[in-house]
Motif scaffolding. Structure first.
Motif, PDB file in Angstrom:
ATOM      1  N   GLY A 126      -6.938  15.836  -4.562  1.00  0.00           N
ATOM      2  CA  GLY A 126      -6.592  14.981  -3.440  1.00  0.00           C
ATOM      3  C   GLY A 126      -6.836  13.517  -3.769  1.00  0.00           C
ATOM      4  N   GLN A 127      -7.879  13.249  -4.548  1.00  0.00           N
ATOM      5  CA  GLN A 127      -8.181  11.875  -4.959  1.00  0.00           C
ATOM      6  C   GLN A 127      -7.056  11.320  -5.838  1.00  0.00           C
ATOM      7  OE1 GLN A 127     -11.800  11.477  -7.254  1.00  0.00           O
ATOM      8  NE2 GLN A 127     -12.001   9.310  -6.742  1.00  0.00           N
ATOM      9  N   ASP A 128      -6.530  12.142  -6.751  1.00  0.00           N
ATOM     10  CA  ASP A 128      -5.380  11.714  -7.565  1.00  0.00           C
ATOM     11  C   ASP A 128      -4.200  11.359  -6.666  1.00  0.00           C
ATOM     12  OD1 ASP A 128      -6.799  12.347  -9.896  1.00  0.00           O
ATOM     13  OD2 ASP A 128      -5.659  14.191 -10.295  1.00  0.00           O
ATOM     14  N   ALA A 129      -3.915  12.230  -5.702  1.00  0.00           N
ATOM     15  CA  ALA A 129      -2.787  12.012  -4.797  1.00  0.00           C
ATOM     16  C   ALA A 129      -2.974  10.732  -3.984  1.00  0.00           C
ATOM     17  CB  ALA A 129      -2.609  13.217  -3.876  1.00  0.00           C
ATOM     18  N   GLN A 130      -4.188  10.497  -3.536  1.00  0.00           N
ATOM     19  CA  GLN A 130      -4.461   9.285  -2.762  1.00  0.00           C
ATOM     20  C   GLN A 130      -4.257   8.039  -3.611  1.00  0.00           C
ATOM     21  OE1 GLN A 130      -5.272   9.179   0.737  1.00  0.00           O
ATOM     22  NE2 GLN A 130      -4.456   7.161   0.186  1.00  0.00           N
ATOM     23  N   ARG A 131      -4.648   8.091  -4.875  1.00  0.00           N
ATOM     24  CA  ARG A 131      -4.438   6.943  -5.773  1.00  0.00           C
ATOM     25  C   ARG A 131      -2.940   6.666  -5.958  1.00  0.00           C
ATOM     26  NH1 ARG A 131      -9.212   8.712  -8.843  1.00  0.00           N
ATOM     27  NH2 ARG A 131      -7.840   9.946 -10.160  1.00  0.00           N
ATOM     28  N   VAL A 132      -2.137   7.723  -6.013  1.00  0.00           N
ATOM     29  CA  VAL A 132      -0.690   7.546  -6.143  1.00  0.00           C
ATOM     30  C   VAL A 132      -0.141   6.823  -4.921  1.00  0.00           C
ATOM     31  CG1 VAL A 132       1.534   8.751  -6.245  1.00  0.00           C
ATOM     32  CG2 VAL A 132      -0.375   9.555  -7.649  1.00  0.00           C
ATOM     33  N   VAL A 133      -0.481   7.318  -3.745  1.00  0.00           N
ATOM     34  CA  VAL A 133       0.003   6.694  -2.513  1.00  0.00           C
ATOM     35  C   VAL A 133      -0.502   5.260  -2.408  1.00  0.00           C
ATOM     36  CG1 VAL A 133      -0.066   6.785   0.024  1.00  0.00           C
ATOM     37  CG2 VAL A 133       0.268   8.895  -1.309  1.00  0.00           C
ATOM     38  N   ASP A 134      -1.762   5.042  -2.730  1.00  0.00           N
ATOM     39  CA  ASP A 134      -2.327   3.685  -2.670  1.00  0.00           C
ATOM     40  C   ASP A 134      -1.549   2.718  -3.560  1.00  0.00           C
ATOM     41  OD1 ASP A 134      -4.258   4.413  -0.836  1.00  0.00           O
ATOM     42  OD2 ASP A 134      -5.884   4.517  -2.303  1.00  0.00           O
ATOM     43  N   ALA A 135      -1.133   3.185  -4.719  1.00  0.00           N
ATOM     44  CA  ALA A 135      -0.412   2.317  -5.653  1.00  0.00           C
ATOM     45  C   ALA A 135       1.049   2.111  -5.248  1.00  0.00           C
ATOM     46  CB  ALA A 135      -0.480   2.900  -7.061  1.00  0.00           C
ATOM     47  N   ALA A 136       1.607   3.041  -4.487  1.00  0.00           N
ATOM     48  CA  ALA A 136       3.024   2.977  -4.137  1.00  0.00           C
ATOM     49  C   ALA A 136       3.307   2.286  -2.808  1.00  0.00           C
ATOM     50  CB  ALA A 136       3.603   4.394  -4.101  1.00  0.00           C
ATOM     51  N   LYS A 137       2.314   2.214  -1.952  1.00  0.00           N
ATOM     52  CA  LYS A 137       2.542   1.712  -0.591  1.00  0.00           C
ATOM     53  C   LYS A 137       1.709   0.458  -0.324  1.00  0.00           C
ATOM     54  CE  LYS A 137       4.897   5.431   0.868  1.00  0.00           C
ATOM     55  NZ  LYS A 137       6.222   5.402   1.438  1.00  0.00           N
ATOM     56  N   PHE A 138       2.323  -0.453   0.435  1.00  0.00           N
ATOM     57  CA  PHE A 138       1.603  -1.631   0.897  1.00  0.00           C
ATOM     58  C   PHE A 138       0.680  -1.242   2.045  1.00  0.00           C
ATOM     59  CE2 PHE A 138       5.596  -3.754  -0.661  1.00  0.00           C
ATOM     60  CZ  PHE A 138       5.000  -4.491  -1.673  1.00  0.00           C
ATOM     61  N   SER A 139      -0.326  -2.078   2.305  1.00  0.00           N
ATOM     62  CA  SER A 139      -1.223  -1.892   3.439  1.00  0.00           C
ATOM     63  C   SER A 139      -0.395  -1.905   4.727  1.00  0.00           C
ATOM     64  CB  SER A 139      -2.247  -3.027   3.459  1.00  0.00           C
ATOM     65  OG  SER A 139      -3.128  -2.865   4.535  1.00  0.00           O
ATOM     66  N   PRO A 140      -0.717  -1.114   5.708  1.00  0.00           N
ATOM     67  CA  PRO A 140      -1.937  -0.322   5.863  1.00  0.00           C
ATOM     68  C   PRO A 140      -1.836   1.087   5.279  1.00  0.00           C
ATOM     69  CG  PRO A 140      -0.702  -0.240   7.895  1.00  0.00           C
ATOM     70  CD  PRO A 140       0.075  -1.126   6.945  1.00  0.00           C
ATOM     71  N   GLU A 141      -0.672   1.450   4.721  1.00  0.00           N
ATOM     72  CA  GLU A 141      -0.480   2.800   4.183  1.00  0.00           C
ATOM     73  C   GLU A 141      -1.042   2.982   2.782  1.00  0.00           C
ATOM     74  OE1 GLU A 141       3.615   4.069   4.807  1.00  0.00           O
ATOM     75  OE2 GLU A 141       3.682   2.697   6.509  1.00  0.00           O
ATOM     76  N   GLY A 142      -1.236   1.896   2.069  1.00  0.00           N
ATOM     77  CA  GLY A 142      -1.741   1.971   0.709  1.00  0.00           C
ATOM     78  C   GLY A 142      -2.403   0.666   0.313  1.00  0.00           C
ATOM     79  N   LYS A 143      -2.535   0.498  -0.999  1.00  0.00           N
ATOM     80  CA  LYS A 143      -3.211  -0.693  -1.523  1.00  0.00           C
ATOM     81  C   LYS A 143      -2.377  -1.380  -2.606  1.00  0.00           C
ATOM     82  CE  LYS A 143      -7.647   1.469  -0.610  1.00  0.00           C
ATOM     83  NZ  LYS A 143      -8.821   2.121  -1.177  1.00  0.00           N
ATOM     84  N   ARG A 144      -1.065  -1.185  -2.539  1.00  0.00           N
ATOM     85  CA  ARG A 144      -0.167  -1.781  -3.524  1.00  0.00           C
ATOM     86  C   ARG A 144      -0.353  -3.295  -3.555  1.00  0.00           C
ATOM     87  NH1 ARG A 144       6.421  -1.209  -3.126  1.00  0.00           N
ATOM     88  NH2 ARG A 144       6.918  -2.814  -4.657  1.00  0.00           N
ATOM     89  N   GLY A 145      -0.287  -3.851  -4.740  1.00  0.00           N
ATOM     90  CA  GLY A 145      -0.417  -5.294  -4.883  1.00  0.00           C
ATOM     91  C   GLY A 145       0.623  -6.025  -4.056  1.00  0.00           C
ATOM     92  N   VAL A 146       0.199  -7.086  -3.406  1.00  0.00           N
ATOM     93  CA  VAL A 146       1.062  -7.808  -2.474  1.00  0.00           C
ATOM     94  C   VAL A 146       1.586  -9.085  -3.125  1.00  0.00           C
ATOM     95  CG1 VAL A 146       1.160  -8.967  -0.235  1.00  0.00           C
ATOM     96  CG2 VAL A 146      -0.212  -6.898  -0.508  1.00  0.00           C
ATOM     97  N   CYS A 147       2.905  -9.126  -3.267  1.00  0.00           N
ATOM     98  CA  CYS A 147       3.560 -10.341  -3.731  1.00  0.00           C
ATOM     99  C   CYS A 147       4.965 -10.342  -3.160  1.00  0.00           C
ATOM    100  CB  CYS A 147       3.609 -10.409  -5.258  1.00  0.00           C
ATOM    101  SG  CYS A 147       4.416 -11.922  -5.843  1.00  0.00           S
ATOM    102  N   ARG A 148       5.289 -11.344  -2.402  1.00  0.00           N
ATOM    103  CA  ARG A 148       6.627 -11.409  -1.811  1.00  0.00           C
ATOM    104  C   ARG A 148       7.543 -12.367  -2.566  1.00  0.00           C
ATOM    105  NH1 ARG A 148       8.037 -14.675   2.470  1.00  0.00           N
ATOM    106  NH2 ARG A 148       6.902 -16.637   2.512  1.00  0.00           N
ATOM    107  N   PHE A 149       7.112 -12.784  -3.723  1.00  0.00           N
ATOM    108  CA  PHE A 149       7.897 -13.726  -4.515  1.00  0.00           C
ATOM    109  C   PHE A 149       8.640 -13.021  -5.650  1.00  0.00           C
ATOM    110  CE2 PHE A 149       4.265 -15.876  -2.645  1.00  0.00           C
ATOM    111  CZ  PHE A 149       4.922 -16.808  -1.856  1.00  0.00           C
ATOM    112  N   VAL A 150       8.982 -11.762  -5.412  1.00  0.00           N
ATOM    113  CA  VAL A 150       9.673 -10.941  -6.403  1.00  0.00           C
ATOM    114  C   VAL A 150      11.120 -10.725  -5.985  1.00  0.00           C
ATOM    115  CG1 VAL A 150       7.558  -9.764  -7.172  1.00  0.00           C
ATOM    116  CG2 VAL A 150       8.881  -8.835  -5.258  1.00  0.00           C
ATOM    117  N   ARG A 151      11.922 -10.247  -6.906  1.00  0.00           N
ATOM    118  CA  ARG A 151      13.343 -10.029  -6.636  1.00  0.00           C
ATOM    119  C   ARG A 151      13.569  -9.129  -5.428  1.00  0.00           C
ATOM    120  NH1 ARG A 151      17.046  -7.157 -10.992  1.00  0.00           N
ATOM    121  NH2 ARG A 151      16.838  -5.354  -9.661  1.00  0.00           N
ATOM    122  N   ALA A 152      12.793  -8.044  -5.325  1.00  0.00           N
ATOM    123  CA  ALA A 152      12.975  -7.096  -4.229  1.00  0.00           C
ATOM    124  C   ALA A 152      12.761  -7.748  -2.866  1.00  0.00           C
ATOM    125  CB  ALA A 152      12.020  -5.923  -4.399  1.00  0.00           C
ATOM    126  N   ALA A 153      11.971  -8.800  -2.807  1.00  0.00           N
ATOM    127  CA  ALA A 153      11.719  -9.520  -1.552  1.00  0.00           C
ATOM    128  C   ALA A 153      12.584 -10.771  -1.450  1.00  0.00           C
ATOM    129  CB  ALA A 153      10.249  -9.885  -1.456  1.00  0.00           C
TER     130      ALA A 153
END
Length: 170
Positions: free
Chosen positions: A14-41
């Motif tokens: 479950g800890q592995d799975a949580q790390r995956v979600v954390d890396a894939a999702k922005f807060s509050p759903e995860g902990k993905r790095g926040v940068c809005r100065f990228v092409r996708a944004a």
């Protein structure tokens, strides 16, 4: 770049799975790095809150369960919010169960059925790999809606092999 999903192999806890979600999702759903100065944004042209929210909704999170440890811990794994699809790796699973390469061995099939039952009860999709139309039918009949049939190189090789053998007979 704005990928629409991630696929992560060898999720075992479950800890592995949580790390995956954390890396894939922005807060509050995860902990993905926040940068809005990228092409996708749109290099900051998009409203940041809309960008983060839309990304969380659109990003597909796929985890691979490929070993006995992942099977044994699947109840904890599937409880993690944010997982969309569970891939069952039959070859790695067969090796982990002591029957390498025997993807239709009863041990492998039973382990996979356990995951399918638990994932389906939580409305999660399960995906696996098949090599024959018989296996495709078996897993489809067991409720899998997402099946990968062979791989391109194998399909191409088999077609070429068949042609070469036919020509050799002439």
């Amino acid at each position: 770049m704005g990928p629409r999903g991630v696929q992560v192999p060898q999720v075992n806890t479950g800890q592995d799975a949580q790390r995956v979600v954390d890396a894939a999702k922005f807060s509050p759903e995860g902990k993905r790095g926040v940068c809005r100065f990228v092409r996708a944004a749109g290099y900051s042209s998009k409203n940041k809150n809309e960008y983060f929210d839309k990304s969380n909704k659109q990003n597909l999170v796929i985890i691979h369960i490929e070993g006995l440890t992942g099977i044994e811990n699947f109840e904890d794994i599937i409880e993690v919010e944010g997982i969309d699809i569970v891939f069952l790796g039959p070859y790695d699973l067969s090796q982990s169960l002591g029957v390498p390469g025997q993807i239709n061995h009863p041990k492998v099939i039973e382990a996979m059925k356990t995951v399918i039952t638990e994932a389906s009860a939580r409305n999660k999709f399960v995906w696996t790999f098949v090599e024959t139309s018989e296996d495709f039918k078996m897993w489809k009949d067991l409720g899998l809606l997402y099946l990968a049939y062979q791989v391109d190189t194998g399909i191409f090789y088999n077609a070429c092999y068949k042609i070469c053998n036919e020509l050799k007979q002439l």
